[in-house]
Design an enzyme around this catalytic site. Structure first.
Site, PDB file in Angstrom:
ATOM      1  N   TYR A   1      18.705  29.640   3.428  1.00 15.33           N
ATOM      2  CA  TYR A   1      17.680  30.568   3.922  1.00 15.33           C
ATOM      3  C   TYR A   1      17.947  30.934   5.379  1.00 15.33           C
ATOM      4  CZ  TYR A   1      14.651  29.831  -0.126  1.00 15.33           C
ATOM      5  OH  TYR A   1      14.126  29.799  -1.387  1.00 15.33           O
TER       6      TYR A   1
ATOM      7  N   LYS B   1       0.836  -1.209   0.000  1.00 18.04           N
ATOM      8  CA  LYS B   1       0.000   0.000   0.000  1.00 18.04           C
ATOM      9  C   LYS B   1       0.870   1.258   0.000  1.00 18.04           C
ATOM     10  CE  LYS B   1      -0.405  -0.093   5.040  1.00 18.04           C
ATOM     11  NZ  LYS B   1      -1.212  -0.588   6.170  1.00 18.04           N
TER      12      LYS B   1
HETATM   13  C1  LIG Z   1      -0.461  -1.704   6.899  1.00 19.24           C
HETATM   14  C2  LIG Z   1      -1.118  -2.938   7.331  1.00 19.24           C
HETATM   15  C3  LIG Z   1      -0.363  -4.110   7.562  1.00 19.24           C
HETATM   16  C4  LIG Z   1       1.149  -4.144   7.533  1.00 19.24           C
HETATM   17  O1  LIG Z   1       1.676  -3.686   8.760  1.00 19.24           O
HETATM   18  P1  LIG Z   1       3.259  -3.691   9.041  1.00 19.24           P
HETATM   19  O2  LIG Z   1       3.381  -3.213  10.439  1.00 19.24           O
HETATM   20  O3  LIG Z   1       3.854  -2.715   8.093  1.00 19.24           O
HETATM   21  O4  LIG Z   1       3.728  -5.064   8.801  1.00 19.24           O
HETATM   22  C5  LIG Z   1      -1.053  -5.285   7.835  1.00 19.24           C
HETATM   23  N1  LIG Z   1      -2.402  -5.293   7.909  1.00 19.24           N
HETATM   24  C6  LIG Z   1      -3.149  -4.181   7.732  1.00 19.24           C
HETATM   25  C7  LIG Z   1      -4.633  -4.260   7.840  1.00 19.24           C
HETATM   26  C8  LIG Z   1      -2.531  -2.963   7.446  1.00 19.24           C
HETATM   27  O5  LIG Z   1      -3.276  -1.857   7.286  1.00 19.24           O
END
Ligand SMILES: *Cc1c(COP(=O)(O)O)cnc(C)c1O
Length: 335
Positions: free
Chosen positions: A243, A33
């Site tokens: 800056y 994601k």
């Molecule tokens: C993002 C997410 C994960 C992965 O979590 P990590 O801590 O990065 O391994 C797993 N399950 C769900 C539902 C998530 O939203």
């Protein structure tokens, strides 16, 4: 423009460590994601596919479309369900169950304690009866841990709750439904993983977020962030950089500008507490939108080799360091 390099060797190393924990690479669902936590969706998906990973997790239909040919199933966490053999959808409300097309591959999300989203335990029976009445396709049942990466027993009581959910769903007659609850931290601390898949995110990118007290699985950062020299100048003692002129040259020195800035997703931070590059060079003065300044005249510098080190410096988490890196930065796989 800065560049992101992705180490195939380190990625495969991480996947092999996680596959050992999960009991096989076919049980790893790689969480891609948010542009693969900023690493680059297509490149990470292709490498995972080449390693033999069959399952992925994304946030949107748009992300799923970009990688659909590379996996057997893609779980979409946060978008409108579609009827598609390749895609399954996390569903968090009984309202949505009432409207869902019965052909959708549904993964019912249960709130076992995080209280962010998911169906409350008290609603489970109602949800299952809607599924039965409407003839929905209960492909999976899932939950998410709120503090698997903390040294507490919370992981255990959530796990217990999910085991009771699993029993109830089985007793209700859903024999082929799959169950999954583990993220990276939960998988890394588990001793006898027995679920269909583990949804592994941060660990595949090389970061073990468990406290040191847990048995350490050695992971290696996949991403490194590089910047190229744009120009150099020789400064006399007392001349100022950037800056606000917050950096004052303490002596005669060569200073170069490099092509990375907060416009690329690099934190502006506090110029009074300078971040040091991978080679230990402090960023001089304020970070600009597209440039940073560093002593010397190297052609290329490695700004970040370890997002955990950077996160510690900027008071955030490694997830945010990498996810913030703009999709416009070119990404290359380093073989
Ligand atoms: C993002 C997410 C994960 C992965 O979590 P990590 O801590 O990065 O391994 C797993 N399950 C769900 C539902 C998530 O939203």
């Amino acid at each position: 423009m800065a560049t992101i390099e992705l180490s195939r060797e380190n990625f495969y190393h991480n996947l092999s460590q996680l596959a050992l924990k999960a009991g096989g690479r076919e049980r790893l669902a790689v969480v891609l994601k948010d542009n693969a936590y900023g690493h680059g969706l297509e490149l990470m998906a292709r490498m995972a596919h080449e390693y033999g990973i069959k399952e992925a997790v994304v946030i949107s239909n748009a992300e799923a479309e970009r990688i659909r040919d590379l996996f057997d199933n893609i779980l979409v966490l946060g978008d409108t369900p579609r009827v598609d053999e390749k895609l399954s959808y996390a569903v968090s409300s009984t309202e949505l169950l009432e409207e869902l097309d019965p052909q959708v591959k549904l993964e019912l999300k249960i709130d076992t304690g995080m209280h962010r989203n998911g169906i409350m335990l008290a609603e489970l029976e109602t949800a299952l009866s809607i599924v039965k009445e409407r003839g929905l396709r209960l492909f999976g049942v899932m939950t998410h841990y709120r503090s698997a990466d903390e040294l507490t027993g919370e992981y255990y009581w959530q796990k217990k709750r999910f085991e009771s959910v699993r029993r109830k769903v089985r007793e209700a007659g859903f024999a082929s439904t799959r169950f999954h609850s583990h993220n990276s931290a939960a998988l890394l601390r588990s001793r006898s993983f027995d679920e269909a898949i583990a949804r592994v995110g941060i660990a595949i990118y090389g970061y073990n977020t468990l406290p040191a007290a847990f048995e350490a699985v050695e992971l290696r950062p996949v991403l490194s962030l590089w910047a190229r020299r744009v120009s150099s100048r020789r400064l006399r003692a007392g001349e100022r950089v950037g800056y606000g002129g917050t950096f004052v040259a303490p002596r005669e020195m060569t200073v170069s500008a490099y092509d990375l800035g907060y416009g690329d997703g690099w934190p502006r931070g506090d110029a009074a507490l300078p971040y040091q590059t991978a080679e230990g060079l402090p960023i001089l003065g304020r970070v600009s939108m597209d440039f940073i300044s560093v002593e010397g005249d190297r052609e290329r510098i490695c700004v970040m080799e370890d997002a955990r080190r950077a996160a510690k410096h900027f008071g955030t988490i490694c997830y945010e360091m990498t996810t913030a890196l703009m999709p416009t930065i070119p990404r290359v796989v380093k073989e």
